[in-house]
Design an enzyme around this catalytic site. Structure first.
Site, PDB file in Angstrom:
ATOM      1  N   PRO A 155       0.807  -1.232   0.000  1.00 32.79           N
ATOM      2  CA  PRO A 155       0.000   0.000   0.000  1.00 32.79           C
ATOM      3  C   PRO A 155       0.837   1.276   0.000  1.00 32.79           C
ATOM      4  O   PRO A 155       0.331   2.337  -0.280  1.00 32.79           O
ATOM      5  CB  PRO A 155      -0.829  -0.114   1.287  1.00 32.79           C
ATOM      6  CG  PRO A 155      -0.081  -1.063   2.145  1.00 32.79           C
ATOM      7  CD  PRO A 155       0.639  -2.000   1.220  1.00 32.79           C
ATOM      8  N   LYS A 156       2.128   1.181   0.284  1.00 29.97           N
ATOM      9  CA  LYS A 156       2.977   2.371   0.273  1.00 29.97           C
ATOM     10  C   LYS A 156       3.830   2.450  -0.986  1.00 29.97           C
ATOM     11  O   LYS A 156       4.811   3.161  -1.036  1.00 29.97           O
ATOM     12  CB  LYS A 156       3.864   2.394   1.517  1.00 29.97           C
ATOM     13  CG  LYS A 156       3.055   2.620   2.773  1.00 29.97           C
ATOM     14  CD  LYS A 156       3.941   2.914   3.938  1.00 29.97           C
ATOM     15  CE  LYS A 156       3.064   3.238   5.136  1.00 29.97           C
ATOM     16  NZ  LYS A 156       3.825   3.797   6.216  1.00 29.97           N
ATOM     17  N   ASN A 157       3.446   1.726  -1.998  1.00 30.96           N
ATOM     18  CA  ASN A 157       4.171   1.743  -3.254  1.00 30.96           C
ATOM     19  C   ASN A 157       3.678   2.936  -4.083  1.00 30.96           C
ATOM     20  O   ASN A 157       3.032   2.782  -5.103  1.00 30.96           O
ATOM     21  CB  ASN A 157       3.960   0.415  -3.995  1.00 30.96           C
ATOM     22  CG  ASN A 157       5.060   0.130  -4.980  1.00 30.96           C
ATOM     23  OD1 ASN A 157       5.899   0.967  -5.249  1.00 30.96           O
ATOM     24  ND2 ASN A 157       5.043  -1.064  -5.537  1.00 30.96           N
TER      25      ASN A 157
END
Length: 127
Positions: A118-120
């Site tokens: 999700p932090k890509n």
């Protein structure tokens, strides 16, 4: 696209090696496939090639490193150029539109490469 095919596919481009300067502080031990792919990517970027083969090259590079903002941005430019060529529309930055089939394929690839993280944020980089 397999990294070993790059010299044949890009026979008209000279690979551009990474330049870390004369005394790199901490050299990274990249795999041979990574080095080959990114050397050809730098050559394609240098020539500003916006083609199907460059699109396939960006897919290979992103599989090797999905966190590379430059590759995502270059890929977006290629998609815009290919959309305008195929559909006789202006690129998105000139009030045109992307080819929906190309976008669907690209979104599926982005979800596969970055969907589990999700932090890509680079996958969502759009400008």
């Amino acid at each position: 696209m397999d990294p070993s095919d790059l010299p044949t596919v890009f026979h008209d481009l000279t690979p551009v090696p990474q330049d870390d300067g004369p005394h790199p502080v901490c050299a990274i031990a990249y795999s041979d496939d990574f080095v080959r792919a990114y050397d050809y990517l730098r050559a394609a970027l240098r020539s500003d090639e916006l083609s199907e083969r460059s699109l396939r090259l960006t897919a290979l590079c992103l599989k090797l490193n999905p966190a590379n903002y430059t590759v995502w941005h270059y890929r977006r430019r290629i998609l815009s150029a290919l959309s305008s060529l195929e559909d006789e529309r202006k690129p998105i930055d000139e009030e045109g539109a992307f080819d929906p089939k190309l976008v669907e394929f690209d979104l599926a690839m982005a979800a596969k490469l970055g969907g589990g993280n999700p932090k890509n944020y680079q996958v969502r980089f759009t400008s």
